[in-house]
Each structure stands twice: as structure tokens, then as C-alpha cells.
Design a protein around this motif. Structure first.
Motif, PDB file in Angstrom:
ATOM      1  N   ILE A 115      26.188  11.715 -48.217  1.00 33.09           N
ATOM      2  CA  ILE A 115      26.164  10.502 -49.033  1.00 33.09           C
ATOM      3  C   ILE A 115      25.634  10.834 -50.416  1.00 33.09           C
ATOM      4  CG2 ILE A 115      25.185   8.198 -49.313  1.00 33.09           C
ATOM      5  CD1 ILE A 115      25.080   7.967 -46.295  1.00 33.09           C
ATOM      6  N   GLN A 116      26.416  10.517 -51.433  1.00 35.56           N
ATOM      7  CA  GLN A 116      26.048  10.727 -52.833  1.00 35.56           C
ATOM      8  C   GLN A 116      25.780   9.395 -53.514  1.00 35.56           C
ATOM      9  OE1 GLN A 116      25.691  14.479 -52.895  1.00 35.56           O
ATOM     10  NE2 GLN A 116      26.021  13.717 -54.974  1.00 35.56           N
ATOM     11  N   ALA A 117      24.736   9.351 -54.326  1.00 35.94           N
ATOM     12  CA  ALA A 117      24.440   8.165 -55.122  1.00 35.94           C
ATOM     13  C   ALA A 117      24.886   8.386 -56.556  1.00 35.94           C
ATOM     14  CB  ALA A 117      22.948   7.859 -55.093  1.00 35.94           C
ATOM     15  N   GLY A 118      25.309   7.312 -57.201  1.00 35.88           N
ATOM     16  CA  GLY A 118      25.572   7.357 -58.630  1.00 35.88           C
ATOM     17  C   GLY A 118      24.251   7.304 -59.393  1.00 35.88           C
ATOM     18  N   THR A 119      24.329   7.143 -60.699  1.00 37.85           N
ATOM     19  CA  THR A 119      23.107   6.972 -61.475  1.00 37.85           C
ATOM     20  C   THR A 119      22.675   5.511 -61.405  1.00 37.85           C
ATOM     21  OG1 THR A 119      22.097   7.058 -63.659  1.00 37.85           O
ATOM     22  CG2 THR A 119      24.474   6.708 -63.602  1.00 37.85           C
ATOM     23  N   ALA A 120      21.382   5.299 -61.155  1.00 40.28           N
ATOM     24  CA  ALA A 120      20.893   3.933 -61.036  1.00 40.28           C
ATOM     25  C   ALA A 120      20.725   3.248 -62.387  1.00 40.28           C
ATOM     26  CB  ALA A 120      19.569   3.918 -60.280  1.00 40.28           C
ATOM     27  N   THR A 121      20.233   4.000 -63.397  1.00 40.19           N
ATOM     28  CA  THR A 121      19.868   3.339 -64.654  1.00 40.19           C
ATOM     29  C   THR A 121      20.261   4.100 -65.912  1.00 40.19           C
ATOM     30  OG1 THR A 121      17.666   4.361 -64.730  1.00 40.19           O
ATOM     31  CG2 THR A 121      17.860   2.297 -63.510  1.00 40.19           C
ATOM     32  N   SER A 122      20.843   5.288 -65.787  1.00 40.01           N
ATOM     33  CA  SER A 122      21.142   6.097 -66.967  1.00 40.01           C
ATOM     34  C   SER A 122      22.285   5.497 -67.780  1.00 40.01           C
ATOM     35  CB  SER A 122      21.511   7.522 -66.549  1.00 40.01           C
ATOM     36  OG  SER A 122      21.930   8.287 -67.670  1.00 40.01           O
ATOM     37  N   THR A 123      22.245   5.736 -69.084  1.00 41.31           N
ATOM     38  CA  THR A 123      23.352   5.345 -69.956  1.00 41.31           C
ATOM     39  C   THR A 123      24.417   6.435 -70.024  1.00 41.31           C
ATOM     40  OG1 THR A 123      22.099   6.204 -71.848  1.00 41.31           O
ATOM     41  CG2 THR A 123      21.914   3.852 -71.372  1.00 41.31           C
ATOM     42  N   ARG A 124      24.166   7.575 -69.363  1.00 43.16           N
ATOM     43  CA  ARG A 124      25.116   8.689 -69.349  1.00 43.16           C
ATOM     44  C   ARG A 124      26.042   8.524 -68.146  1.00 43.16           C
ATOM     45  NH1 ARG A 124      22.775  12.981 -67.894  1.00 43.16           N
ATOM     46  NH2 ARG A 124      24.054  14.543 -68.946  1.00 43.16           N
ATOM     47  N   LEU A 125      27.128   7.785 -68.334  1.00 50.20           N
ATOM     48  CA  LEU A 125      28.053   7.500 -67.242  1.00 50.20           C
ATOM     49  C   LEU A 125      29.166   8.534 -67.210  1.00 50.20           C
ATOM     50  CD1 LEU A 125      28.355   3.630 -67.677  1.00 50.20           C
ATOM     51  CD2 LEU A 125      26.770   4.917 -66.232  1.00 50.20           C
ATOM     52  N   ARG A 126      29.741   8.734 -66.023  1.00 53.10           N
ATOM     53  CA  ARG A 126      30.832   9.683 -65.860  1.00 53.10           C
ATOM     54  C   ARG A 126      32.011   8.984 -65.198  1.00 53.10           C
ATOM     55  NH1 ARG A 126      27.136  14.756 -63.626  1.00 53.10           N
ATOM     56  NH2 ARG A 126      25.786  14.843 -65.454  1.00 53.10           N
ATOM     57  N   ASN A 127      33.198   9.256 -65.734  1.00 49.03           N
ATOM     58  CA  ASN A 127      34.426   8.674 -65.186  1.00 49.03           C
ATOM     59  C   ASN A 127      34.359   7.154 -65.127  1.00 49.03           C
ATOM     60  OD1 ASN A 127      35.903  11.202 -64.542  1.00 49.03           O
ATOM     61  ND2 ASN A 127      34.175  11.509 -63.158  1.00 49.03           N
ATOM     62  N   GLN A 128      33.600   6.579 -66.042  1.00 54.17           N
ATOM     63  CA  GLN A 128      33.492   5.126 -66.163  1.00 54.17           C
ATOM     64  C   GLN A 128      32.930   4.455 -64.916  1.00 54.17           C
ATOM     65  OE1 GLN A 128      34.029   3.800 -69.231  1.00 54.17           O
ATOM     66  NE2 GLN A 128      34.283   5.977 -69.707  1.00 54.17           N
ATOM     67  N   GLU A 129      32.287   5.207 -64.043  1.00 50.39           N
ATOM     68  CA  GLU A 129      31.620   4.586 -62.894  1.00 50.39           C
ATOM     69  C   GLU A 129      30.326   3.961 -63.366  1.00 50.39           C
ATOM     70  OE1 GLU A 129      31.625   6.687 -59.158  1.00 50.39           O
ATOM     71  OE2 GLU A 129      29.572   6.028 -58.742  1.00 50.39           O
ATOM     72  N   PRO A 130      30.115   2.667 -63.132  1.00 48.54           N
ATOM     73  CA  PRO A 130      28.924   1.990 -63.650  1.00 48.54           C
ATOM     74  C   PRO A 130      27.666   2.413 -62.904  1.00 48.54           C
ATOM     75  CG  PRO A 130      30.161   0.529 -62.228  1.00 48.54           C
ATOM     76  CD  PRO A 130      30.998   1.764 -62.376  1.00 48.54           C
ATOM     77  N   GLN A 131      26.534   1.970 -63.418  1.00 52.80           N
ATOM     78  CA  GLN A 131      25.271   2.246 -62.752  1.00 52.80           C
ATOM     79  C   GLN A 131      25.287   1.628 -61.350  1.00 52.80           C
ATOM     80  OE1 GLN A 131      25.550   0.945 -65.824  1.00 52.80           O
ATOM     81  NE2 GLN A 131      24.423   2.260 -67.249  1.00 52.80           N
ATOM     82  N   SER A 132      24.689   2.344 -60.412  1.00 52.41           N
ATOM     83  CA  SER A 132      24.704   1.858 -59.034  1.00 52.41           C
ATOM     84  C   SER A 132      23.652   2.577 -58.213  1.00 52.41           C
ATOM     85  CB  SER A 132      26.088   2.074 -58.396  1.00 52.41           C
ATOM     86  OG  SER A 132      26.342   3.461 -58.214  1.00 52.41           O
ATOM     87  N   PHE A 133      23.390   2.058 -57.043  1.00 55.74           N
ATOM     88  CA  PHE A 133      22.590   2.766 -56.042  1.00 55.74           C
ATOM     89  C   PHE A 133      23.090   2.370 -54.665  1.00 55.74           C
ATOM     90  CE2 PHE A 133      20.222  -1.040 -57.287  1.00 55.74           C
ATOM     91  CZ  PHE A 133      19.888  -1.634 -56.075  1.00 55.74           C
ATOM     92  N   ASN A 134      22.593   3.051 -53.654  1.00 57.87           N
ATOM     93  CA  ASN A 134      23.092   2.848 -52.291  1.00 57.87           C
ATOM     94  C   ASN A 134      22.096   2.044 -51.462  1.00 57.87           C
ATOM     95  OD1 ASN A 134      25.402   4.378 -52.818  1.00 57.87           O
ATOM     96  ND2 ASN A 134      24.447   6.281 -52.140  1.00 57.87           N
TER      97      ASN A 134
END
Length: 292
Positions: A215-234
């Protein structure tokens, strides 16, 4: 059932303060049994950034949350070469925690964090023999009905979340690490680093890995986004080693809302997924996480 919030890549120094505050509010309302933060609390390992991270963790503890936190590669100084090699995680230990491989055990889960950040690499991670033995030893005495969870910043596996069809980098000595988690009977591996959400049974990617769900988490609060995936957590609901649910909690520009929701059941030695109903937010309102 254990309710676990898995956040990663907070990146104080390159974060959105409004989103940081929203995570505090969301967690206070939901009151998970455990909050896991899988590394990169800072952007450049500066004193002020660690102080902000420490204040954040203090706010979570003040709200009654039990925490398990590990460092990431951004928590080692990049440009301060002397500090990078003389005391790579000195500021982390001073502001965040002395223990780089924390352990939490409850009636339902046993969770071990492992530090994969190293001075000799800019962004890649490694795992050493001592840590592999720790994985085996820590989980050895855990009751068989408990879910065994291993937390790292860098993924232990090569994952298809790079550009195009490229695989991501795995940690150094990852083949030895896979044998260790198979020996330990690890059920879940949680990581971050790539700012991408992903979940898959490890047995579909590598052989002889045991009953492990990646299981991989995205970035919770960073402004450095990748592939336009928004901030998130699991948001995980874990049921004693044989079933769990994973819901991605996504920032929609104003607040966090529930998004993709998937269930996993362990049958034999392989996890099988099933799509569950998404609450509060349509799936087409954000970049769809990669559930293979």
C-alpha cells in the motif's frame, strides 16, 4: 477492527498550511486508533522545518492520537554536506524521535517502522542486515491473529507508478528484504516517497514474498504534486490479518473527502481486491488511484 490513518510526505517547507490544518481537523473528528506517517516530514531538513513538523505532531498528540513516525530521505540534509554525513538524522532525532525503527502493538495489529533513508543516496533508500533481522525478531512473537504491518518510506518493491510503463526504484538489497518480510509473515507494507497512491498484492509482482499487500500513500500536504494526483492520505480498516478496507481521503481544494474505496481479503497466501461503494465524492472528481 483497527482504524489506521496512513499519511506520508508532509514536506514542511513545501506544504500548504490550509491542508495541514485540514488533516488535523479530519483526524480529530475520526479518531483513528493509530496515525502512521511514513517519512519526509520536511522539505530540506532545516531547523525551522523540523520545528514545524514537531508542532504538527504535538497537535496530533494533543488530540489524543497514538503515532508511529519514521524519517524519509528529505529529512536528511541535502546541501549541508558536513551535517549530511556527520549527523544525517540529528535534527530528526532532536525534534521528532530518537527511535528510527518504532514499534506499536495493540490487541489487533503489530506495526514496525524501518528507516530506509541514507546519507549516501540523494533520494533512494536502503535496508541493512540489522534491520532485516529486526523485522524477523519483532514479528516472531506476535500472535497469529494479529495483522503484521511494516512501514518504510521507500517502497520495498519495484512498482508500476513511474512515467509511462517504467517501474519505480526499490530499496537497496530489496531481495533480501523480501525474504525477511516473508519469514516474518508481514501482511501489509505501507510506504510513500513517490506521491502516488497504489495498492496491490505483492505476490502478483514477485515470487516467495508471503501474504503481503503493498500500500502506497500519496502526499498528504505537499505542494509538490506528481501526475496531477491531489493531496491525499489512506484510511485503513484492518480486520485481524485476513481482511481490510482501504479508502483514499482526497483534498478537493476546500476540504478532505472520501474517494476510492476498495476491500481486500486474504485467501490462502494471496490478497484479492473488491471495489466498494465510494462515499461523499464521485470517483471522476480526482485522479484515480492505482488499484491493480
Amino acid at each position: 477492527m483497527a482504524r489506521i490513518a496512513h499519511l506520508s510526505d508532509i514536506h514542511f517547507g513545501a506544504n500548504d498550511p490550509n491542508i495541514v490544518a485540514a488533516t488535523i481537523d479530519w483526524l480529530k473528528e475520526k479518531q483513528p486508533d493509530l496515525v502512521i506517517i511514513s517519512g519526509d516530514l520536511t522539505q530540506r531538513a532545516r531547523e525551522s522545518q523540523f520545528q514545524d513538523a514537531a508542532d504538527y505532531l504535538h497537535a496530533l498528540r494533543e488530540n489524543g492520537h497514538k503515532l508511529l513516525v519514521i524519517p524519509g530521505n528529505h529529512d536528511i540534509p541535502l546541501y549541508d554536506v558536513f551535517r549530511r554525513f556527520a549527523s544525517p538524522l540529528g535534527r530528526y532525532k532532536r525534534h521528532i524521535a530518537q527511535d528510527l525503527c518504532p514499534w506499536v502493538e495493540t490487541d489487533e495489529v503489530a506495526v514496525l517502522g524501518i528507516n530506509t533513508a541514507r546519507s549516501l543516496t540523494i533520494k533512494d533508500g536502503r535496508i541493512n542486515e540489522e534491520q532485516m533481522q529486526l523485522i524477523r525478531q519483532r514479528f516472531k512473537g506476535v500472535a497469529p491473529n494479529k495483522t503484521r504491518i511494516l512501514v518504510t518510506h521507500h517502497p520495498l518493491f519495484e512498482l508500476p507508478i513511474g512515467q509511462g510503463n517504467e517501474l519505480s526504484e526499490a530499496v537497496g538489497r530489496h531481495r533480501d528484504a523480501l525474504r525477511a518480510i516473508a519469514d516474518a509473515g508481514v501482511h501489509l507494507t505501507l510506504a510513500g516517497h513517490f506521491h502516488r497512491t497504489y495498492a496491490e498484492a505483492a505476490s502478483k509482482m514477485v515470487a516467495e514474498v508471503g501474504p503481503t499487500l503493498v500500500i502506497q500513500a500519496g502526499t498528504a500536504t505537499s505542494t509538490r504534486l506528481r501526475n496531477q494526483e491531489p493531496q491525499s492520505f489512506n484510511w485503513l480498516h484492518v480486520e485481524q490479518g485476513n481482511r481490510m478496507e482501504l479508502q483514499v481521503i482526497v483534498w478537493n481544494g476546500e476540504d478532505f473527502q472520501r474517494a476510492s474505496h476498495v476491500g481486500f481479503s486474504l485467501k490462502g497466501r494471496r490478497w484479492h481486491s473488491e471495489q466498494l461503494a465510494t462515499q461523499e465524492m464521485a470517483a471522476d472528481e480526482f485522479s484515480e488511484p492505482d488499484y491493480r
